[in-house]
Write an enzyme that holds these catalytic residues in place. Structure first.
Site: not given
Length: 470
Positions: A258-259
């Site tokens: 994810d980020d």
């Protein structure tokens, strides 16, 4: 007749406990005086030092040390007002569930030590939902406590010489994907409502969910972290500063599902009501690999506001987007005064991405009139190679994203680039010296350099001390 005999007995027991701890620690210092000392930088050094094995720790990778960690820290907390204490995790594999930190305390993880997160859910206490979120992110219920947790602390350090925390997250990812969870998966490190927090020089792998989550904190230093998770693992964000003030993140390497960094401040009506922004944030010298997410995301939970973010010297490799702004109708709040410079990107889907329709909501009770304010977004001095799309910039109808500035940016495209490189709606701003040329909503302003602040934030004045382990 003696008054309050029980109270007096408790006081005597506490005094005796402190004396015994001090004697134990003094023996350890005397016995190891000939050993080569290890030094490390920290916001504060500690007068007292202990090793996990002093409290019965077993580093065989099989024996649970959850009670040992909690007991050790509870005992060392009695030294907080006498110069504080550091707990050393020595070489070995230390299986443990969640444990709580204390103030004026350092947890030091040796380079040959591995903390293994327990697979036994009974070793993960439940926590209430965060007030700025209104529910757990994985489900409507509460949350599992993080592996390393602390709340209402002052002066707490988690550091080492690149020792490892292994979240053993695969089992949690399976439960999440098969909808077996009604409460939110644990993070590896979460510190809440605390001041002067340092997390540095450790390796985190395979987190069940987010890796590092300072929330409702001030004066936070995150430095020298290596964070690694499979690129298809769900929600394994690297570092998530959330409703924090005066934070510095630097010199980190992140591979994530994810980020790599996700800046947050609460979700819809709950974040609006709680009203605690993330502000005065520095992010520098980050390397990110995340094929399905952003190097740095602002939002999507940003309802308390995000402002004064300074990003520089970033490298993104095989990452979906560089700096992404994520928001939606109902979020309220703001993202403003964002400054990014000297970013290099290689193999990207998007260089610039802003989304006004990131519509996940905690429940149906959000206010459709709560429109976010996105303004003062500045990018400069950037180079990208092997890019599919230069930009996708989607504001909100009747609520345009404004004061966008992009200058001195060179974007190299893939061998078969998309015909429409700049897809822009409901935005306002200018560009200068950008190739390929931007959309009509970002007209060229000749010889314009986007602003980057020159003043120092207070967190940059925090001087680290050199501390020792004998």
């Amino acid at each position: 007749m003696e008054l309050f005999p029980k109270s007096r007995n408790y006081q005597i027991i506490a005094i005796v406990s402190i004396i015994l701890i001090l004697e134990l620690l003094s023996l350890r210092v005397e016995g190891s005086s000939q050993a080569k000392s290890i030094s490390y930088p920290a916001i504060n050094c500690r007068k007292h030092s202990a090793v996990l094995t002093d409290f019965g720790g077993v580093g065989d990778g099989k024996t649970s040390n959850t009670k040992v960690f909690n007991s050790a820290i509870a005992n060392l907390s009695q030294l907080a007002l006498d110069g504080g204490a550091q707990l050393i995790v020595p070489p070995g594999k230390w299986l443990t569930g969640s444990f709580n930190l204390t103030s004026h305390f350092t947890l030091y993880i040796h380079k040959d030590a591995i903390l293994l997160a327990s697979q036994d859910e009974t070793e993960w206490p439940y926590l209430a939902v965060l007030p700025s979120y209104g529910r757990g992110r994985d489900g409507p219920g509460g949350r599992f406590s993080s592996l390393i947790f602390g709340t209402n602390l002052t002066d707490v350090v988690v550091t080492g010489d690149n020792g490892t925390i292994d979240g053993q997250g695969a089992a949690w990812w399976i439960k999440y994907r098969s909808n077996q969870l009604t409460i939110t998966r644990p993070y590896l490190i979460e510190i809440m409502y605390s001041d002067y927090v340092q997390i540095s020089n450790i390796t985190l792998i395979n987190s069940p969910s987010w890796n590092v989550h300072p929330v409702y904190c001030s004066n936070v230093l995150v430095q020298g972290l290596t964070i690694i998770a499979p690129i298809d693992s769900p929600n394994t964000d690297g570092i998530n500063p959330d409703s924090c003030t005066n934070t510095k993140i630097e010199d980190c390497y992140i591979v994530s599902g994810d980020d790599c960094i996700a800046v947050k401040s609460g979700w819809d009506q709950y974040g609006i009501k709680f009203g605690m922004p993330t502000k005065h944030l520095i992010i520098r010298r980050l390397t990110c690999i995340s094929p399905d997410s952003a190097a740095i995301a602002l939002g999507s939970e940003m309802s308390g506001g995000i402002k004064d973010v300074r990003v520089e010297d970033i490298r993104a490799i095989d990452t979906q987007s560089g700096v992404r702004i994520k928001t939606a109708i109902g979020r309220g709040g703001y993202v403003k005064d964002i400054h990014v410079r000297r970013m290099r990107m290689e193999t990207m889907k998007y260089v610039f991405w802003m989304t006004g329709s990131y519509g996940s909501h905690p429940d149906p009770n959000f206010d459709p009139k709560a429109l976010p304010e996105i303004t003062g977004i500045n990018y400069r001095d950037m180079v990208a190679e092997n890019v599919t799309y230069a930009a996708r910039l989607d504001g909100i109808q009747n609520d345009p994203f404004s004061a966008i500035c992009i200058s001195n940016v060179k974007i190299g495209l893939t061998e078969k680039p998309q015909k429409l490189q700049w897809n822009c709606t409901d935005i306002q701003g200018v560009t200068s010296r950008v190739t390929p040329p931007a959309c009509n909503l970002l007209p060229e302003k000749k010889d314009n350099d986007c602003f980057f602040p020159s003043d120092k934030l207070p967190i940059e004045n925090v001087q680290l001390k050199t501390c020792f382990i004998a």
